[in-house]
Scaffold this active site. Structure first.
Site, PDB file in Angstrom:
ATOM      1  N   LYS A  44       0.783  -1.299   0.074  1.00 27.37           N
ATOM      2  CA  LYS A  44      -0.035  -0.046  -0.198  1.00 27.37           C
ATOM      3  C   LYS A  44       0.788   1.391  -0.022  1.00 27.37           C
ATOM      4  O   LYS A  44       0.274   2.258   0.438  1.00 27.37           O
ATOM      5  CB  LYS A  44      -0.832   0.014   1.098  1.00 27.37           C
ATOM      6  N   ALA A  45       2.092   1.294  -0.367  1.00 29.78           N
ATOM      7  CA  ALA A  45       2.826   2.409  -0.395  1.00 29.78           C
ATOM      8  C   ALA A  45       2.931   3.055  -1.988  1.00 29.78           C
ATOM      9  O   ALA A  45       3.550   4.139  -1.723  1.00 29.78           O
ATOM     10  CB  ALA A  45       4.244   2.034  -0.054  1.00 29.78           C
ATOM     11  N   HIS A 105       6.555  -7.232  -2.368  1.00 24.51           N
ATOM     12  CA  HIS A 105       6.480  -6.783  -1.234  1.00 24.51           C
ATOM     13  C   HIS A 105       7.488  -7.106  -0.112  1.00 24.51           C
ATOM     14  O   HIS A 105       7.653  -6.750   0.942  1.00 24.51           O
ATOM     15  CB  HIS A 105       5.160  -6.929  -0.558  1.00 24.51           C
ATOM     16  N   SER A 135      -4.105   2.821   4.641  1.00 28.17           N
ATOM     17  CA  SER A 135      -4.643   2.369   3.316  1.00 28.17           C
ATOM     18  C   SER A 135      -4.450   0.767   3.630  1.00 28.17           C
ATOM     19  O   SER A 135      -5.228   0.095   2.968  1.00 28.17           O
ATOM     20  CB  SER A 135      -3.390   2.730   2.419  1.00 28.17           C
ATOM     21  N   TYR A 190       6.024   8.150  -2.318  1.00 31.98           N
ATOM     22  CA  TYR A 190       4.744   8.601  -2.409  1.00 31.98           C
ATOM     23  C   TYR A 190       4.379  10.045  -2.507  1.00 31.98           C
ATOM     24  O   TYR A 190       3.813  10.384  -3.422  1.00 31.98           O
ATOM     25  CB  TYR A 190       3.677   7.860  -1.701  1.00 31.98           C
TER      26      TYR A 190
HETATM   27  S1  PPS Z   1      -0.365  -3.105  -3.311  1.00 30.74           S
HETATM   28  O1  PPS Z   1      -1.469  -3.941  -3.068  1.00 30.74           O
HETATM   29  O2  PPS Z   1       0.416  -3.248  -2.184  1.00 30.74           O
HETATM   30  O3  PPS Z   1       0.143  -3.123  -4.457  1.00 30.74           O
HETATM   31  O4  PPS Z   1      -1.007  -1.553  -3.201  1.00 30.74           O
HETATM   32  P1  PPS Z   1      -0.334  -0.467  -3.590  1.00 30.74           P
HETATM   33  O5  PPS Z   1      -0.622  -0.175  -5.170  1.00 30.74           O
HETATM   34  O6  PPS Z   1       1.376  -0.293  -3.211  1.00 30.74           O
HETATM   35  O7  PPS Z   1      -0.931   1.053  -2.641  1.00 30.74           O
HETATM   36  C1  PPS Z   1      -2.179   1.157  -3.162  1.00 30.74           C
HETATM   37  C2  PPS Z   1      -2.578   2.631  -2.786  1.00 30.74           C
HETATM   38  O8  PPS Z   1      -2.110   3.572  -3.482  1.00 30.74           O
HETATM   39  C3  PPS Z   1      -3.032   4.267  -4.026  1.00 30.74           C
HETATM   40  N1  PPS Z   1      -2.711   4.803  -5.539  1.00 30.74           N
HETATM   41  C4  PPS Z   1      -2.470   5.891  -5.890  1.00 30.74           C
HETATM   42  N2  PPS Z   1      -2.715   7.214  -5.184  1.00 30.74           N
HETATM   43  C5  PPS Z   1      -2.068   8.381  -6.061  1.00 30.74           C
HETATM   44  N3  PPS Z   1      -2.030   8.262  -7.382  1.00 30.74           N
HETATM   45  C6  PPS Z   1      -2.143   7.158  -7.977  1.00 30.74           C
HETATM   46  N4  PPS Z   1      -2.322   7.110  -9.678  1.00 30.74           N
HETATM   47  C7  PPS Z   1      -2.514   5.791  -7.367  1.00 30.74           C
HETATM   48  N5  PPS Z   1      -2.517   4.639  -7.514  1.00 30.74           N
HETATM   49  C8  PPS Z   1      -2.951   3.995  -6.674  1.00 30.74           C
HETATM   50  C9  PPS Z   1      -4.238   3.616  -3.535  1.00 30.74           C
HETATM   51  O9  PPS Z   1      -5.512   4.525  -3.696  1.00 30.74           O
HETATM   52  C10 PPS Z   1      -3.739   3.059  -2.341  1.00 30.74           C
HETATM   53  O10 PPS Z   1      -3.811   4.303  -1.246  1.00 30.74           O
HETATM   54  P2  PPS Z   1      -5.121   4.561  -0.405  1.00 30.74           P
HETATM   55  O11 PPS Z   1      -4.532   5.691   0.622  1.00 30.74           O
HETATM   56  O12 PPS Z   1      -5.619   3.548   0.196  1.00 30.74           O
HETATM   57  O13 PPS Z   1      -6.191   5.234  -1.541  1.00 30.74           O
END
Ligand code: PPS
Length: 292
Positions: A44-45, A105, A135, A190
């Site tokens: 979720k990073a 991860h 998240s 991020y």
């Molecule tokens: S995972 O399952 O570990 O691969 O998830 P990961 O992709 O690392 O993290 C998901 C969080 O990233 C946010 N996210 C984004 N934020 C901003 N811009 C873009 N383009 C974007 N894409 C994914 C996603 O919404 C999750 O964060 P939160 O805070 O829960 O919304």
């Protein structure tokens, strides 16, 4: 049908889902090609966002080419051994020709040593602890294969104690930070990506020895905005159907903001977290810009 929320089993002290622990030897033995790229992050990073930027850079901003398959098929998830519909990471990798972009991860010390022996490039993305925790909490509510998160207050303690799946956030961000120079790891934040996505896309481009036009960089920034990725079926994990990911509980593309932790932590929880944070992070100076 019901899904098993897998118990966690420690692998060298790191709690991992049992399907990862049960297949550990084959994961550890994985030999990448020197041309493969690793994208690593604590869950979720910002993994998926980084993956989408990289895929677009590798395809000169071609949106259609990057809709050829869902994220976890385009970029196999190294340690994934989960129930269908997504095949295991190692099975997918076996069928793909290098250069491949591989997601993990795993904390630094659990990354198969072949990556470093072959001097593979790698990108790490880190997110401030409190937003990362929030998240992850929502993800654990909706991902029916992860352990139940339980109440938020207790979840904060599990996070601080490194009891969540893939272990301690603190060890994770530190592990890659301390190795970034020796291993030529591009270490991203991020919050930097939110602040100035164009600058970060260009950093990734340079690291990968690519050169795309300014116009294409702009296009990539636009295509990887939160809004566009949320609506992109090949990036929003709608490929993982309910009941594995129950996105009616919380969407994979949930909020995509910096500072959402303020809507979740009480003042008391925040104080306790900050005190512990200072202790756990005192031995390193990683420039996280947002704890406040
Ligand atoms: S995972 O399952 O570990 O691969 O998830 P990961 O992709 O690392 O993290 C998901 C969080 O990233 C946010 N996210 C984004 N934020 C901003 N811009 C873009 N383009 C974007 N894409 C994914 C996603 O919404 C999750 O964060 P939160 O805070 O829960 O919304």
């Amino acid at each position: 049908s019901s899904i098993t929320r897998f118990p966690l089993i420690p692998v060298r002290g790191v709690p991992l889902m049992n399907y990862i622990a049960n297949n550990w030897d084959s994961i550890w033995a994985f030999r990448p090609d020197p041309s493969d790229l690793l994208i690593a992050a604590y869950p979720k990073a910002g993994t998926t966002w980084t993956q989408e930027i990289v895929d677009l850079l590798l395809h000169n901003g071609d949106a259609e080419a990057c809709k050829r398959a869902p994220t976890p098929v385009r970029n196999p998830f190294l340690e994934l051994f989960s129930p269908p519909p997504i095949p295991s990471g190692l099975d997918l990798l076996e069928k793909m020709d290098p250069p491949r972009v591989i997601k993990t991860h795993l904390p630094f010390q659990l990354v198969p040593p072949g990556f470093w022996e072959n001097k593979c490039k790698s990108i790490y993305v880190a997110r401030n602890a409190k937003d990362n925790l929030v998240s992850y909490y929502y993800f654990d509510l909706m991902n029916q294969t992860q352990p139940e998160p339980g109440p938020f207050g207790g979840y904060i303690h599990k996070f601080m104690q490194g009891e969540l799946s893939w272990g301690s956030w603190y060890d994770h961000v530190k592990g890659y930070w301390l190795e970034r120079e020796k291993r030529n790891i591009l270490y991203l934040f991020y919050e930097d990506m939110k602040e100035n996505p164009r600058r970060e896309v260009e950093r990734i481009m340079k690291y990968l020895d690519l050169s795309v036009s300014d116009e294409v960089v702009s296009q990539i920034v636009e295509l990887t905005s939160f809004k566009n990725m949320k609506e992109n079926p090949m990036a929003n994990y709608s490929c993982v159907p309910s009941p594995v990911f129950d996105q009616s509980i919380s969407p994979f593309m949930r909020k995509g903001e910096v500072g959402d932790w303020k809507n979740h932590f009480t003042a008391e929880q925040s104080k306790l977290f900050d005190e512990d944070y200072e202790k756990q992070m005192k031995d390193v100076d990683i420039p996280f810009r947002t704890l406040i």
